[in-house]
Design a protein around this motif. Structure first.
Motif, PDB file in Angstrom:
ATOM      1  N   GLU A  21       0.823  -1.203   0.000  1.00 30.19           N
ATOM      2  CA  GLU A  21       0.000   0.000   0.000  1.00 30.19           C
ATOM      3  C   GLU A  21       0.857   1.254   0.000  1.00 30.19           C
ATOM      4  O   GLU A  21       2.004   1.247   0.442  1.00 30.19           O
ATOM      5  CB  GLU A  21      -0.947   0.016   1.193  1.00 30.19           C
ATOM      6  N   HIS A  22       0.276   2.319  -0.536  1.00 30.07           N
ATOM      7  CA  HIS A  22       0.891   3.641  -0.550  1.00 30.07           C
ATOM      8  C   HIS A  22      -0.098   4.620   0.071  1.00 30.07           C
ATOM      9  O   HIS A  22      -1.278   4.606  -0.278  1.00 30.07           O
ATOM     10  CB  HIS A  22       1.217   4.084  -1.979  1.00 30.07           C
ATOM     11  N   SER A  23       0.369   5.429   0.983  1.00 38.06           N
ATOM     12  CA  SER A  23      -0.513   6.403   1.632  1.00 38.06           C
ATOM     13  C   SER A  23       0.043   7.809   1.478  1.00 38.06           C
ATOM     14  O   SER A  23       1.265   8.005   1.374  1.00 38.06           O
ATOM     15  CB  SER A  23      -0.698   6.059   3.108  1.00 38.06           C
ATOM     16  N   PHE A  24      -0.845   8.783   1.470  1.00 39.59           N
ATOM     17  CA  PHE A  24      -0.454  10.192   1.347  1.00 39.59           C
ATOM     18  C   PHE A  24      -1.608  11.042   1.847  1.00 39.59           C
ATOM     19  O   PHE A  24      -2.740  10.571   2.031  1.00 39.59           O
ATOM     20  CB  PHE A  24      -0.098  10.530  -0.104  1.00 39.59           C
ATOM     21  N   MET A  25      -1.318  12.315   2.065  1.00 38.13           N
ATOM     22  CA  MET A  25      -2.323  13.253   2.562  1.00 38.13           C
ATOM     23  C   MET A  25      -2.504  14.363   1.538  1.00 38.13           C
ATOM     24  O   MET A  25      -1.535  14.837   0.926  1.00 38.13           O
ATOM     25  CB  MET A  25      -1.884  13.847   3.899  1.00 38.13           C
ATOM     26  N   VAL A  26      -3.733  14.758   1.345  1.00 39.77           N
ATOM     27  CA  VAL A  26      -4.045  15.895   0.486  1.00 39.77           C
ATOM     28  C   VAL A  26      -4.625  17.000   1.371  1.00 39.77           C
ATOM     29  O   VAL A  26      -5.602  16.773   2.102  1.00 39.77           O
ATOM     30  CB  VAL A  26      -5.043  15.525  -0.624  1.00 39.77           C
ATOM     31  N   GLN A  27      -4.007  18.176   1.321  1.00 41.35           N
ATOM     32  CA  GLN A  27      -4.424  19.292   2.153  1.00 41.35           C
ATOM     33  C   GLN A  27      -4.678  20.528   1.312  1.00 41.35           C
ATOM     34  O   GLN A  27      -4.148  20.672   0.202  1.00 41.35           O
ATOM     35  CB  GLN A  27      -3.348  19.625   3.202  1.00 41.35           C
ATOM     36  N   ASN A  28      -5.463  21.394   1.878  1.00 45.66           N
ATOM     37  CA  ASN A  28      -5.531  22.754   1.360  1.00 45.66           C
ATOM     38  C   ASN A  28      -4.329  23.483   1.920  1.00 45.66           C
ATOM     39  O   ASN A  28      -4.109  23.475   3.130  1.00 45.66           O
ATOM     40  CB  ASN A  28      -6.837  23.434   1.826  1.00 45.66           C
ATOM     41  N   PRO A  29      -3.514  24.127   1.083  1.00 49.60           N
ATOM     42  CA  PRO A  29      -2.268  24.716   1.584  1.00 49.60           C
ATOM     43  C   PRO A  29      -2.510  25.767   2.667  1.00 49.60           C
ATOM     44  O   PRO A  29      -1.666  25.956   3.533  1.00 49.60           O
ATOM     45  CB  PRO A  29      -1.622  25.329   0.342  1.00 49.60           C
ATOM     46  N   PHE A  30      -3.636  26.440   2.615  1.00 51.20           N
ATOM     47  CA  PHE A  30      -3.910  27.485   3.587  1.00 51.20           C
ATOM     48  C   PHE A  30      -5.329  27.339   4.120  1.00 51.20           C
ATOM     49  O   PHE A  30      -6.238  28.088   3.730  1.00 51.20           O
ATOM     50  CB  PHE A  30      -3.695  28.864   2.967  1.00 51.20           C
ATOM     51  N   PRO A  31      -5.542  26.348   4.993  1.00 45.98           N
ATOM     52  CA  PRO A  31      -6.897  26.152   5.536  1.00 45.98           C
ATOM     53  C   PRO A  31      -7.334  27.365   6.346  1.00 45.98           C
ATOM     54  O   PRO A  31      -6.519  28.102   6.905  1.00 45.98           O
ATOM     55  CB  PRO A  31      -6.739  24.913   6.410  1.00 45.98           C
ATOM     56  N   ASP A  32      -8.635  27.535   6.405  1.00 44.43           N
ATOM     57  CA  ASP A  32      -9.201  28.694   7.092  1.00 44.43           C
ATOM     58  C   ASP A  32      -9.351  28.383   8.570  1.00 44.43           C
ATOM     59  O   ASP A  32     -10.350  27.814   9.010  1.00 44.43           O
ATOM     60  CB  ASP A  32     -10.556  29.051   6.473  1.00 44.43           C
ATOM     61  N   VAL A  33      -8.282  28.689   9.340  1.00 44.48           N
ATOM     62  CA  VAL A  33      -8.339  28.510  10.793  1.00 44.48           C
ATOM     63  C   VAL A  33      -8.618  29.857  11.446  1.00 44.48           C
ATOM     64  O   VAL A  33      -8.217  30.924  10.945  1.00 44.48           O
ATOM     65  CB  VAL A  33      -7.032  27.912  11.345  1.00 44.48           C
ATOM     66  N   ALA A  34      -9.286  29.817  12.576  1.00 42.27           N
ATOM     67  CA  ALA A  34      -9.731  31.064  13.213  1.00 42.27           C
ATOM     68  C   ALA A  34      -8.661  31.687  14.094  1.00 42.27           C
ATOM     69  O   ALA A  34      -8.550  32.923  14.178  1.00 42.27           O
ATOM     70  CB  ALA A  34     -10.993  30.793  14.014  1.00 42.27           C
ATOM     71  N   GLU A  35      -7.872  30.869  14.772  1.00 40.90           N
ATOM     72  CA  GLU A  35      -6.918  31.360  15.755  1.00 40.90           C
ATOM     73  C   GLU A  35      -5.489  30.953  15.399  1.00 40.90           C
ATOM     74  O   GLU A  35      -5.259  29.972  14.700  1.00 40.90           O
ATOM     75  CB  GLU A  35      -7.276  30.815  17.139  1.00 40.90           C
ATOM     76  N   ILE A  36      -4.551  31.728  15.937  1.00 38.42           N
ATOM     77  CA  ILE A  36      -3.140  31.361  15.820  1.00 38.42           C
ATOM     78  C   ILE A  36      -2.852  30.295  16.871  1.00 38.42           C
ATOM     79  O   ILE A  36      -3.008  30.562  18.079  1.00 38.42           O
ATOM     80  CB  ILE A  36      -2.228  32.580  16.028  1.00 38.42           C
ATOM     81  N   PRO A  37      -2.455  29.070  16.478  1.00 35.41           N
ATOM     82  CA  PRO A  37      -2.251  28.014  17.474  1.00 35.41           C
ATOM     83  C   PRO A  37      -0.985  28.241  18.292  1.00 35.41           C
ATOM     84  O   PRO A  37      -0.013  28.836  17.823  1.00 35.41           O
ATOM     85  CB  PRO A  37      -2.139  26.748  16.618  1.00 35.41           C
ATOM     86  N   ASN A  38      -1.011  27.788  19.525  1.00 33.61           N
ATOM     87  CA  ASN A  38       0.178  27.885  20.382  1.00 33.61           C
ATOM     88  C   ASN A  38       0.711  26.507  20.781  1.00 33.61           C
ATOM     89  O   ASN A  38       1.512  26.397  21.696  1.00 33.61           O
ATOM     90  CB  ASN A  38      -0.121  28.720  21.622  1.00 33.61           C
ATOM     91  N   LEU A  39       0.242  25.467  20.064  1.00 32.94           N
ATOM     92  CA  LEU A  39       0.688  24.107  20.361  1.00 32.94           C
ATOM     93  C   LEU A  39       0.707  23.293  19.072  1.00 32.94           C
ATOM     94  O   LEU A  39      -0.264  23.284  18.330  1.00 32.94           O
ATOM     95  CB  LEU A  39      -0.258  23.453  21.375  1.00 32.94           C
ATOM     96  N   ILE A  40       1.815  22.605  18.815  1.00 36.91           N
ATOM     97  CA  ILE A  40       1.911  21.682  17.672  1.00 36.91           C
ATOM     98  C   ILE A  40       2.573  20.393  18.143  1.00 36.91           C
ATOM     99  O   ILE A  40       3.272  20.365  19.167  1.00 36.91           O
ATOM    100  CB  ILE A  40       2.709  22.279  16.488  1.00 36.91           C
ATOM    101  N   SER A  41       2.335  19.307  17.376  1.00 38.42           N
ATOM    102  CA  SER A  41       2.919  17.995  17.715  1.00 38.42           C
ATOM    103  C   SER A  41       3.451  17.333  16.453  1.00 38.42           C
ATOM    104  O   SER A  41       2.780  16.509  15.839  1.00 38.42           O
ATOM    105  CB  SER A  41       1.881  17.098  18.383  1.00 38.42           C
ATOM    106  N   PRO A  42       4.663  17.693  16.032  1.00 43.92           N
ATOM    107  CA  PRO A  42       5.224  17.153  14.777  1.00 43.92           C
ATOM    108  C   PRO A  42       5.726  15.720  14.944  1.00 43.92           C
ATOM    109  O   PRO A  42       6.926  15.444  14.921  1.00 43.92           O
ATOM    110  CB  PRO A  42       6.374  18.117  14.481  1.00 43.92           C
ATOM    111  N   ASP A  43       4.771  14.782  15.109  1.00 44.84           N
ATOM    112  CA  ASP A  43       5.142  13.384  15.333  1.00 44.84           C
ATOM    113  C   ASP A  43       4.903  12.496  14.118  1.00 44.84           C
ATOM    114  O   ASP A  43       4.984  11.272  14.198  1.00 44.84           O
ATOM    115  CB  ASP A  43       4.380  12.829  16.533  1.00 44.84           C
TER     116      ASP A  43
END
Length: 480
Positions: free
Chosen positions: A382-404
């Motif tokens: 199997e091959h997996s991948f993600m398709v995203q909108n490059p600039f999703p419409d988020v309301a707030e500036i996040p102060n937490l990320i988890s690059p795992d």
């Protein structure tokens, strides 16, 4: 008195006639060979020789013609009889006899003679000829079929003929009478003789191979080539998979082989395999395998990306793809699978309408395509991948990320009003005040590189300066 004299004369004539027959001689000419060299084998071993003799009237009815064979230097001191005709079978000159070579033949200077028994006579020797009995005449393997080998500076590497006998290797070592010549390539089509023997100790880089010593009869009894290098700090040999790569795990495991060394340690996907400390390792699982080899004065390593599906496949999509609103993306799988079938998934749900190798994507989400080989080796990958909108419409500036790497909150995604195309300056600083990112074309892609946690939870600080609007400041906590 006259009658007595006449009878005595007749008796004398008869006596002289019988006496001459008893002392009759023949001359046998030099044998004419029906071949230039005798490359005998279990599947072919018939050769002809022609000779003349005179006079045929001198032959006794009990006469036999014999073919004698010299040693490989043309010496008949200990000649071998390789053919004897039946008594009285050959009476006409010239004569042609057929015979077989002994299975001990191995040399370039054999000769034969023709002899008769009644009367006794012998020819001069024939011209010299090469003769070998090729009891083994198929390709064979050395170095466990590993194409490379490595030695330490000042050391050497031992090349050996593989002793196993199976469907993949007809080892000549099963025939003790055979001898071998080793060669080193000087170009793709030329080589030089190096040494004799069943093994070769190599202390000079180069490409080596060995042939069974059949002299001028050598044809198909030769080994694979092995390229020997001097060890460096980088990997300098290849891991061999006995069933190839990819291989079909449903047919049983494959054997991975390393170069000769003093000790070994095998790893799978970065983890040491407990007990895997031999030159060979058997497995039926896909993965990245690495082996570390202690060569004595130095060490080396090599790795192989092993695929147990029995086929190869690739996809023309990156791990993360971006599409804008109302945009589409065509993704295609390329494979050599036998009679392949394709299953496409979006967010783990099967897309039943798509069964081809290509799919046109129009919405974001987590995608997966499963490639099934449905003939011969039944397997899948199997091959997996993600398709995203490059600039999703988020309301707030996040102060937490988890690059795992789970594709959830892996990057710092900020509202569209601050990203690429808005001419907003985005600056990120670490806890010591060092700038780690500064751009007016932010792509929602920080961090692009792995962050070193060092047993703490890192905190970063951001400054967002829009072209029109108030400056934004805050912190970003990075968690595992």
């Amino acid at each position: 008195m006259k009658n007595v004299t006449k009878i005595s004369f007749v008796v004398l004539v008869l006596f002289l006639s019988l006496s001459q027959r008893g002392n009759a001689q023949i001359v046998i000419g030099k044998p004419s060979l029906g071949f230039t060299q005798a490359c005998a084998s279990p599947s072919f071993n018939t050769y002809n020789v022609t000779f003349s003799f005179s006079s045929d009237t001198a032959l006794s009815g009990s006469n036999q013609f014999i073919i004698e064979l010299s040693d490989d230097n043309g010496d008949f001191t200990n000649a071998t009889t390789i053919y004897t005709s039946n008594a009285g079978a050959v009476t006409t000159s010239p004569a042609t006899l057929s015979f077989a070579m002994p299975n001990t033949m191995s040399g370039e200077g054999y000769k034969i003679k023709i002899k008769s028994t009644a009367p006794a006579a012998s020819s001069t020797p024939s011209n010299a000829f090469a003769a070998y009995y090729k009891i083994q005449d198929t390709p064979f393997t050395i170095n466990n079929l590993i194409a490379t080998g490595t030695f330490c500076a000042g050391g050497s590497y031992l090349l050996t003929i593989d002793s196993r006998v199976d469907e993949n290797n007809d080892s000549p070592l099963q025939y003790p009478s055979l001898t071998y010549n080793w060669y080193k390539e000087t170009s793709p089509t030329t080589s030089v003789f190096v040494a004799e023997g069943a093994t070769l100790s190599v202390s000079e880089p180069g490409t080596y191979f060995v042939e069974t010593n059949y002299g001028t009869c050598t044809s198909n009894s030769f080994s694979n080539r092995v390229t020997i290098t001097q060890a460096t700090s980088q990997s300098s040999f290849e891991i061999n998979s006995s069933k190839g790569n990819p291989f079909c795990s449903s047919d049983g495991p494959t054997v991975l082989s390393a170069v000769n060394g003093n000790s070994y340690q095998w790893y799978k996907d970065g983890e040491a395999i407990e007990g895997a400390t031999n030159q060979m390792f058997e497995t039926e699982e896909s993965g990245t395998y690495l082996v570390s080899v202690d060569l004595g004065e130095c060490s080396t390593s090599a790795s192989i990306d092993l695929d147990s599906t029995g086929f190869s496949s690739s996809i023309d999509a990156n791990e993360v793809e971006m599409i804008d609103e109302n945009e589409t993306l065509e993704v295609t799988v390329t494979t050599d699978a036998n009679n392949p079938e394709f299953e496409w998934y979006l967010n783990e749900s099967l897309i039943t309408s798509v069964t081809t190798s290509s799919y046109v994507i129009s919405q974001t989400g987590n995608y997966k395509v499963v490639v099934n080989q449905t003939a011969d080796c039944l397997s899948s990958t199997e091959h997996s991948f993600m398709v995203q909108n490059p600039f999703p419409d988020v309301a707030e500036i996040p102060n937490l990320i988890s690059p795992d790497g789970d594709r959830e909150n892996d990057t710092w995604v900020i509202p569209q009003q601050y990203v690429s195309g808005t001419n907003t300056q985005v600056t990120i600083l670490n806890a010591q005040g060092k700038v780690v990112l500064q751009t007016d074309n932010y792509q929602n892609n920080w961090p692009e590189n792995q962050i070193d946690f060092q047993d703490i939870t890192p905190v970063y600080y951001y400054i967002i300066k829009p072209q029109n609007g108030s400056e934004k400041k805050g912190s970003i906590t990075v968690i595992k």
